[in-house]
Design a protein around this motif. Sequence first.
Motif, mmCIF file in Angstrom:
data_model
loop_
_atom_site.group_PDB
_atom_site.id
_atom_site.type_symbol
_atom_site.label_atom_id
_atom_site.label_comp_id
_atom_site.label_asym_id
_atom_site.label_seq_id
_atom_site.Cartn_x
_atom_site.Cartn_y
_atom_site.Cartn_z
ATOM 1 N N ARG A 1 0.929 -1.283 -0.007
ATOM 2 C CA ARG A 1 -0.138 0.061 0.050
ATOM 3 C C ARG A 1 0.867 1.375 -0.066
ATOM 4 N NH1 ARG A 1 -2.469 -3.812 -0.700
ATOM 5 N NH2 ARG A 1 -4.688 -4.357 0.299
ATOM 6 N N ILE A 2 0.468 2.299 -0.530
ATOM 7 C CA ILE A 2 1.339 3.568 -0.700
ATOM 8 C C ILE A 2 0.599 4.640 0.080
ATOM 9 C CG2 ILE A 2 2.040 2.913 -3.064
ATOM 10 C CD1 ILE A 2 -0.338 5.747 -2.832
ATOM 11 N N PHE B 1 0.256 -3.034 -17.189
ATOM 12 C CA PHE B 1 0.449 -1.955 -16.354
ATOM 13 C C PHE B 1 1.363 -2.257 -15.218
ATOM 14 C CE2 PHE B 1 -4.047 -1.394 -17.860
ATOM 15 C CZ PHE B 1 -3.738 -0.110 -18.599
ATOM 16 N N SER B 2 2.303 -1.181 -14.972
ATOM 17 C CA SER B 2 3.311 -1.391 -14.182
ATOM 18 C C SER B 2 2.896 -1.097 -12.634
ATOM 19 C CB SER B 2 4.348 -0.327 -14.082
ATOM 20 O OG SER B 2 5.207 -0.769 -15.396
ATOM 21 N N PRO B 3 3.298 -1.556 -11.421
ATOM 22 C CA PRO B 3 2.637 -1.304 -10.080
ATOM 23 C C PRO B 3 2.653 0.189 -9.791
ATOM 24 C CG PRO B 3 4.146 -3.410 -10.139
ATOM 25 C CD PRO B 3 4.254 -2.714 -11.413
ATOM 26 N N LEU B 4 1.729 0.672 -9.013
ATOM 27 C CA LEU B 4 1.799 1.979 -8.715
ATOM 28 C C LEU B 4 3.142 2.016 -7.380
ATOM 29 C CD1 LEU B 4 0.686 4.744 -8.018
ATOM 30 C CD2 LEU B 4 -0.982 3.494 -6.337
ATOM 31 N N GLN C 1 2.293 -0.557 -4.782
ATOM 32 C CA GLN C 1 1.066 -1.047 -4.286
ATOM 33 C C GLN C 1 0.421 -1.762 -5.629
ATOM 34 O OE1 GLN C 1 -1.994 1.666 -2.522
ATOM 35 N NE2 GLN C 1 -3.411 1.136 -4.020
ATOM 36 N N PHE C 2 -0.333 -2.950 -5.660
ATOM 37 C CA PHE C 2 -0.523 -3.880 -6.737
ATOM 38 C C PHE C 2 -1.902 -3.927 -7.216
ATOM 39 C CE2 PHE C 2 3.138 -5.417 -4.446
ATOM 40 C CZ PHE C 2 4.142 -5.064 -5.257
ATOM 41 N N ALA C 3 -2.834 -3.090 -6.388
ATOM 42 C CA ALA C 3 -4.175 -3.033 -6.755
ATOM 43 C C ALA C 3 -4.720 -1.660 -6.447
ATOM 44 C CB ALA C 3 -5.176 -4.022 -5.977
#
Length: 480
Positions: free
Chosen positions: A19-20, A355-358, A331-333
Amino acid sequence: TVSKVDFYKSAFPSKYGGRISSISDVSLKQPDFEHYHGKASIGLLGANLSATGPVIKNKLAFTAGVRRSWIDAVSVPTLAVINAAQKKNGKKTIGNYNFMDFNARLDWKISDNLSAFAIGYYGHDGLKMGSREFSNSQATSQFYDEKYNRLSWGNWGALGQLNWMKGVGMLSLSAYLSSYSSDYAQMHDFQQDMEDEQSKGYSHQHTENGITDANVKLSYLLELGNAYTLHAGIQATGPDYLPERIVSSVLYDGTASGNRNGGNHLKAGEYAFFVDNTVSPLASLSFNLGLRGVAYHVQGTTFRSLEPRLSLRLLLGQDYSLKASYTRMSQFAQQISSSYINLPTDFLQPVTARFSPLKCSQYSAGFYGNLSKQTYFSVEGWYRDLKNLLEYREGVSLMSMGIDWEQKLTSGNGWAYGLDISATTEWDRLSGTVGYGLMWNERKFPELNFGKTFPSKFDNRHKINVNMNYRLNERMELNA
């Protein structure tokens, strides 16, 4: 059932990942191993009941709590009165809301150095809003036309953990399974002539979205007084996503048709290690050096990331301190919304090979202190850089049919920064907190707004919160 909540808005320890944004770490109360007792309360919106006690005295104990709203019990007769008044106009209001949740914990003291506990949770919310129009006169053709929206969301989880104390260290092994799901429905039912069955029709559309997680973690905690703390571990998570399922059905002029969008599951794997070192070389100085490594595997592609964490605290005498931190996270979702209104049924969309991870890098620095024994204040500035954000493309939304969920999304970047100021004070029976936030939150997507910068839905320039509490006596308090 809650013993404490630790809230982090910066200086995130490396044990937290995936999570970010800010983190709320909720800890449940340990059961009472010697005595049985419980508590029940009822408020304006809901009621709750909790109990704790030994199963085997000083060996095995439980705690459990359930909470449910009863606003739906109040709304039913209230709506009945409203609809009785509206009936002469051929109108009816449809509305209902309810929530419930359940927590349970079981602790087992296996030996002096070995203990275990298990936790279970279930929570669900439901909301229904709409209206119905109908003929209230026998002199005209009888008909009805009903439209309503229904939101349903909830999650459940179960966790087990084994702790082994060895000297000044503790080794922990834990595993959990959790699931989140949401459903949003738009319903329209009608009959133009109650004597003509062919005039009956409907238009129903509902969406589903969800994530199921399975996780296992092994960690070690070592505490050498106030001078040094080590926290390290490894973990693996297997998320199973339902990115989108949209089901549409229509009946008109006696002909029924239907359509379905999505519904396929997406499986991924997330593997991580973390190391946190907290060092206090001086009584006035402490700092944390942490590192988290993550590998995320999806659709034959693996994304890897090293996430350093650094924070320090410098005491300025007994009453004041300076703090600063840097954090990098992935973050992955991401939760995607097609409007400026946040809904609990907004879709959570996973990262794929496309799409790359956030990614997020956050910097913060603040000044904290006690103006007196009764007054505490904090001033903190922060800056956050965001890469690989996801949004819906222009012209599509979560309800768009005939388009794969990945095709609805586009990627871009963003940044957010601001200043948080708060003061808390307590004078005799009066206590209160004042908080103020000055904030900016902006986005830039090549395929949105002609590639120009635009404000995020979270761009709230000024936010102020004031909370006051006055204790009249031991039995009564006033809150505002």
